[in-house]
Every structure is written in structure tokens, then in C-alpha cells.
Scaffold this motif. Structure first.
Motif, mmCIF file in Angstrom:
data_model
loop_
_atom_site.group_PDB
_atom_site.id
_atom_site.type_symbol
_atom_site.label_atom_id
_atom_site.label_comp_id
_atom_site.label_asym_id
_atom_site.label_seq_id
_atom_site.Cartn_x
_atom_site.Cartn_y
_atom_site.Cartn_z
ATOM 1 N N VAL A 20 47.761 35.620 86.153
ATOM 2 C CA VAL A 20 47.850 35.994 84.742
ATOM 3 C C VAL A 20 46.547 36.640 84.253
ATOM 4 O O VAL A 20 46.566 37.523 83.398
ATOM 5 C CB VAL A 20 48.233 34.746 83.897
ATOM 6 N N GLY A 30 46.555 40.283 85.082
ATOM 7 C CA GLY A 30 47.724 41.025 84.600
ATOM 8 C C GLY A 30 48.929 40.970 85.519
ATOM 9 O O GLY A 30 49.884 41.718 85.340
ATOM 10 N N LEU A 31 48.881 40.086 86.523
ATOM 11 C CA LEU A 31 50.025 39.956 87.435
ATOM 12 C C LEU A 31 50.425 38.485 87.502
ATOM 13 O O LEU A 31 49.886 37.711 88.299
ATOM 14 C CB LEU A 31 49.657 40.483 88.831
ATOM 15 N N PHE A 32 51.343 38.095 86.641
ATOM 16 C CA PHE A 32 51.793 36.705 86.560
ATOM 17 C C PHE A 32 52.316 36.262 87.926
ATOM 18 O O PHE A 32 53.036 36.989 88.595
ATOM 19 C CB PHE A 32 52.911 36.609 85.517
ATOM 20 N N CYS A 33 51.955 35.041 88.335
ATOM 21 C CA CYS A 33 52.340 34.548 89.662
ATOM 22 C C CYS A 33 53.809 34.122 89.694
ATOM 23 O O CYS A 33 54.128 32.946 89.927
ATOM 24 C CB CYS A 33 51.426 33.397 90.063
ATOM 25 N N SER A 34 54.717 35.068 89.511
ATOM 26 C CA SER A 34 56.147 34.728 89.403
ATOM 27 C C SER A 34 56.761 34.326 90.736
ATOM 28 O O SER A 34 57.621 33.441 90.776
ATOM 29 C CB SER A 34 56.922 35.898 88.795
ATOM 30 N N VAL A 91 52.780 40.552 79.968
ATOM 31 C CA VAL A 91 52.690 39.920 81.293
ATOM 32 C C VAL A 91 53.099 38.450 81.185
ATOM 33 O O VAL A 91 53.895 37.947 81.993
ATOM 34 C CB VAL A 91 51.256 40.064 81.868
ATOM 35 N N MET A 97 57.945 40.694 89.925
ATOM 36 C CA MET A 97 56.592 41.072 90.357
ATOM 37 C C MET A 97 56.449 42.593 90.356
ATOM 38 O O MET A 97 55.438 43.143 89.900
ATOM 39 C CB MET A 97 56.306 40.529 91.759
ATOM 40 N N ASN A 153 56.364 43.816 86.853
ATOM 41 C CA ASN A 153 55.066 43.468 86.270
ATOM 42 C C ASN A 153 54.010 44.506 86.685
ATOM 43 O O ASN A 153 53.194 44.943 85.876
ATOM 44 C CB ASN A 153 54.685 42.069 86.775
ATOM 45 N N ASP A 161 49.691 47.103 81.418
ATOM 46 C CA ASP A 161 48.733 45.992 81.494
ATOM 47 C C ASP A 161 48.636 45.414 82.906
ATOM 48 O O ASP A 161 47.582 44.885 83.289
ATOM 49 C CB ASP A 161 49.105 44.882 80.492
ATOM 50 N N TRP A 220 43.551 44.878 77.469
ATOM 51 C CA TRP A 220 45.023 44.853 77.387
ATOM 52 C C TRP A 220 45.530 45.680 76.219
ATOM 53 O O TRP A 220 44.913 45.699 75.156
ATOM 54 C CB TRP A 220 45.520 43.412 77.201
#
Lengths: 252, 252, 252
Positions: free
Chosen positions: A122, A125-129, C192, C219, C222, C227, C243
């Protein structure tokens, strides 16, 4: 016993596409051999794995490449749960993002007490989905969500309490304790363990009654295995069992 | 309050087919009587239960007999969750394999601090696949898998932290603490508890939105019960409620 | 950052229908504004919330009114999980029944160490079946069931160990620690976080393989966000990301 060692400490053992492909190959090699009984995944250096290689995830590579990275990553993570032998993570250091997902995906995970675990995507900018798929199924929801929303690391002890780890030990005992568990696993019959591991994954995805129906059938199948009967006979006769490690039924 | 006592300590309270059948009968007897409010399962001797009787699981008995054993076992375990009164396990000693499954299947479980819990089937060639149905739904996945793959016992304290137990107390207080919880349960209205227990099992097997739909309807039904309205009136009037313990609606 | 404060301490912050409706409105106001990044729910007085207003649940109001209460309650609880910003509970005191459900429904929950949590409905003839939807998905089953069957409160520490809370701190540090977590969340990109929160809820309701398929696509999406790329570029260039907080793709 197979040891797989993440061996790119200079790049914090990032799970680049080539690292993921090599991990997949290492896991699959001779995976059906009766001689393979357990896989241990560890890492060189102070970082177990920092997750994806962000340099591979810029817009320069493009959507198709990104898709391939996450597809391969999901393949590796689910493969760990689907291969017929237990996979043990031995963690001595920092495991973040897909590196934390790797730990969560293993069947058993030991860590030194200095190890830490985080999903800090996060912050970049890359949420750990995708890590959340494995972590959300290993720890309580609120633990997972705080990790995901804040990126704040949790300690090895917190990871143990919340179910991400099986055991935490001082660094100097990590190797010995991991090998002891691996030895215990190797002491069991391979087809019995394989049957049990597959049954566990299957029944956990089912409702209770369907789970009992499928697991009850597995018990009966297990008893029909030569090694199943050998184990019970040895127990009754108060001697050590002698496993064939082969998928053979009593009446074959 | 019904006490069911596993009473074959010489055979480590093994869950033989006849023991399972007698357990099923003990649970079902007068289960719909308004006088029954709670069931406590405990055991004679230092072993709560060692699980299935391995002598019944040799190839001599054959596939059909084995199928009957596991079918009956699944019936007992799911019955515990499906009967209209809470079932409490009171554990003072070792609970292994299907014995551990029995503890995991109860609604509430207390144990003395010396008690231990294990699924050692893998060591005798019979992976604890059916115990894993109950244990895998009680504790985090990695805790369950380490127990299943290694057979190593966990302590009462570990079992408490991971959700297998509700409470751990010194041996000398086990009986009193268990009875105190049982008394609390007996102090509540039977149809209210029955409605709530059934609703809990149902909604936990549903997705969130379906769970809220079904549980919301249960709340409204609960309020229509004579005992539901009696409880609320008593609360507002600051007096103790007087339960009918009968399934009657306010406007019946 | 939005603060929502339950502000009826004289009535122990009971979740009356009007309180629930006002909570729903407070949550939804400008929820799609790029300026909103996090919601904190706290309460005035020593009781966080005592749950439903029992005076609204007598037979005088009737089935239709009761239905509306529980429908609105479920709406609020699921809304908290479905809005695009994280919702943090800050608990300083007693949270019971639907008040405990509210804590369980938040994404992150902090509490002072004196706080307690209970589902005592069973004692007033109204089993906490709807609170159990949220609590049963937050803590292990046996923890939930003992709370539901006995009504006995658990401490903040127990709530933390079992996953109902994210953090427990001394009362005097509660506000500061909550704001620190809220600030961390505000430091991240809104789209995000929104993408990640929605993906988490979705994948947790799916089987593993479907979860990986949907999360992998998230992913890639994203990474296509402006952002998303800004974060990765900033990381590579060793600078702080800037951001846009807007849902814009790189190639828009």
C-alpha cells in the motif's frame, strides 16, 4: 528431503518472474518420486523475500507481462498446497508482500524470533491483494486487514499467535528445529501423507457435511493402503512400522 | 443437565463402534425435552479419548465395516453441533485423533492445564483426515497442518490460544468451572438457546449477506417467542425473567 | 479523516433505529469524495455501545418494526465493510451485543486495555444471532460460541489474541495510537486502498483458485492506476510518492 534456497540476497530474494519460474521448477522436479517426502524453502541473507521485483511492474513492461507475473505467482503458491509432500518454510529475517504470501502458503512455517512479516505494498501504491489471498486464509481477518491497510510489520511472536507461523525459535536453533520437523514428516509413509494433505485441502473448501463425506471416504481408502495396514499392524504388535512408501492397496 | 462420561479407561476411552453408538444414543435421549438444557461430555481416567479403536480398523474387518465406523463417527460429531442444547467438553488428560475431534466438535470446551491434544494418526499410517474436518474449522490452518503432519501434541495453553478450547484451568478447578458455565447455560431459556445455536451453525456456512438475511429473520422470530418477550420485559422492569422454556409465540 | 462519535452516553450509546439511521448517513456522506480517506468510529462515555435499544424490541412495536431494525443494522454493518475507505473502531469501554458487532465489523479496531466485549443477549432472552455473523467471522468458532452461550465478557487482551481487535493500548494512548494508524492510512493513495479493500472482501468469500484469479486481475488493474505507477516509480527513484488520489489510469 529437498532444500530450496532463495539465493539472490543482493536483490533481497525478490520474486522476479524468473525466480518464480525457477521456484515452480524446483518444486515440481521429481515431485512424484517415492523418495521425495518433504520440501524445505529457506533463503540466503537477512531478507527471506521482499516480494515481487517492482522493476518488473512498471508500465514499460505492460499489462500482458504483469498478468504473466501474477499468474505464475499464483501457480507457485497453489502448487505448494497441492503437491503431495508437505512444504515447510524456514524463515530467518524479513518476509514482505509476496514473500509473506510464500510463508503463508507453506503447510508448516518456522521462523527465528527476529523475523518480521509485512504487506507494505500500500505504501508503494500496489495493495497486496494477491498476498491477501494466502494471508487472509492463515490469520484472523482483522490481523490481515491491519497489515494490508497500514503496511506495519508484525513480529514473529505475533505471527505465531495469529496462525501465520507454526513455531518460533531463537535463530541459532532454527535449522535444527526445522530439520527435526522435516525428519518427523520423513518418518511417515509418503502415500499416507499425500492422501492426507490432499484430503485436508479439499475438505477445507467444502461445507461441513460434504467435508465429512469426503474425509470419511479418504479414511477408508487410507486403511486400504498397504502402508495403512502396516502401520496399524505394527501398532498392535508394538513394533516400528516398515513403510513401502508406495501407492499400493492391501488387496492389489 | 446431562452428564455423559466416557467410561472405558482401560481401553483409553477408545471410540470403538459400540462406544460411538452409545454416545449417539446418550446424546439423542430426550434431546427434545424442555428439561434438558446442556450436555457435558467428560471421561474416566487419564486419557479423555485416544480416538478410534485401531483393532477395529484392520483389513480383517473389511471396507464395509470401516465405512460404518467413520459414518457413525461423523454422525456423532455433527450431532453434537446440531442438537438444540449446547454440548460442553470437560477434558482432563490426553485427547488424540478422534478424541481430539470430539473436543473440537463440542460447542464449548474446558480443559485442565495438564491436558494435551494431538492428531498422531500419521505415525500409525492412518492420517487423521476426519479429525481434521473438526480441527481445521476450530484452529488456524497452519496449526492444524502441523498437528496433522507431525503428530506432535499441543499443550492446553496452545489449544486455548488457537481456539480449540474455551478455557483452561487447574485440574482441581475443572469440575467447578465446567459446572459454572453449564449453570449459566441452564439459566437461559431453552428455545432461545436452541434458536441461537441452530442459527449460528447455519449462518456460519453462508456468505455474509445471506448470513445477515437468515440471522436477521432469526432475531425477529426470537422476539416473537414468549421467552424472548419475557426477557426483554424483565430487563426493562429490572427483575429476573421467568422462562417457560417452551417453544411458544407471544401471540399463540 | 472523518470522525463519527456515538453520542448518547445516557442511553449507553444504544443502537436504536434512529442511531443506526444516523450512523448509516454519517458513513455514506461524501463517501466517494477523494478527500475522504478513513473513518474513525468512537463513542462518548464509559460504554462504547450496549447494542440494540431493547425498548424498541417489545411486542408493542411488532414484527414489521423489528424487521426494519435488524435490516437497518445489517445495512450499517455491511456498509462499513463495503465503503471504499477503511473504517477504524476506537473503543474505550464496554461493547456489547450489536455494539460488539459494530467493533467486529470495522476493518481495524483499537481498544483501551480496560475495554470489554460481550454478547449477553441470551440473558435477556434474545440470542445475539446477528452479532454472531460479524463475531463468528472475526474470532475462532469456540470463542464466539462461549461468548454467545454464556454472555460472559472477554477482556481487551483476550479480544486481541482471538482477532476481534487489531491493537490494545493504555487508555491514555488510545487516541494517539488510533490517529497514528489513521494517518498511515491517509498517507496511502485512496483509489489503491479502495481497490484493495474491495478485492479483500470479494476474494475472502471465494474459493482459493477463484480468489487468486480475481485478486491477480486486481493487481494488474492496480498497476494500471496512475497512483500505482507513481508509487513504483517513486520507490525506484528513492523519493516520496505524490498521489493524485483519483481513479485515473496511466494511459487515460
Amino acid at each position: 528431503m529437498r532444500r530450496i534456497i532463495l539465493n539472490n540476497p543482493r536483490k533481497r530474494n525478490a520474486l522476479s518472474l524468473s525466480m518464480l519460474e525457477s521456484l515452480r521448477e524446483d518444486i515440481l522436479t521429481d515431485v512424484d518420486s517415492p523418495d521425495l517426502r518433504v520440501i524445505i524453502i529457506s533463503a540466503e541473507g537477512p531478507v527471506f523475500s521482499s516480494g515481487h521485483d517492482l522493476k518488473e511492474l512498471t508500465s514499460a513492461q505492460g499489462r500482458e507481462y504483469h498478468t504473466r507475473v501474477f499468474h505464475t505467482c499464483a501457480q507457485v503458491m497453489t502448487l505448494i498446497q497441492d503437491v503431495p509432500v508437505p512444504v515447510i518454510a524456514m524463515v530467518n529475517g524479513v518476509a514482505t508482500a509476496a514473500g509473506c504470501q510464500l510463508v503463508a502458503s507453506c503447510d508448516v512455517a518456522l521462523a527465528s524470533d527476529k523475523s518480521t512479516f509485512a504487506t507494505p505494498g500500500v505504501n508503494v501504491g500496489l495493495f497486496c491483494s494477491t498476498p491477501a489471498v494466502a494471508i487472509g486464509r492463515a490469520v484472523p481477518r482483522k490481523v490481515a486487514m491491519e497489515m494490508l491497510f497500514t503496511g506495519t510489520p508484525i513480529s514473529a511472536h505475533e505471527a505465531l499467535v495469529h496462525g501465520l507461523l507454526s513455531k518460533v525459535v531463537p535463530e541459532e536453533r532454527l535449522e535444527a528445529e526445522t530439520l527435526a520437523i522435516a525428519q518427523r514428516v520423513c518418518g511417515a509413509s509418503r502415500p499416507v501423507v499425500a492422501l492426507g494433505k490432499a484430503a485436508f485441502q479439499r475438505q477445507m473448501s467444502q461445507g461441513r457435511d460434504a467435508a465429512y463425506a469426503s474425509a470419511s471416504k479418504v479414511m477408508v481408502d487410507n486403511l486400504a493402503l498397504r502402508d495403512g495396514q502396516e502401520g496399524i499392524r505394527a501398532f498392535i504388535e508394538k513394533r516400528k512400522p516398515v513403510w513401502s512408501h508406495r501407492v499400493e492397496n492391501v488387496h492389489d
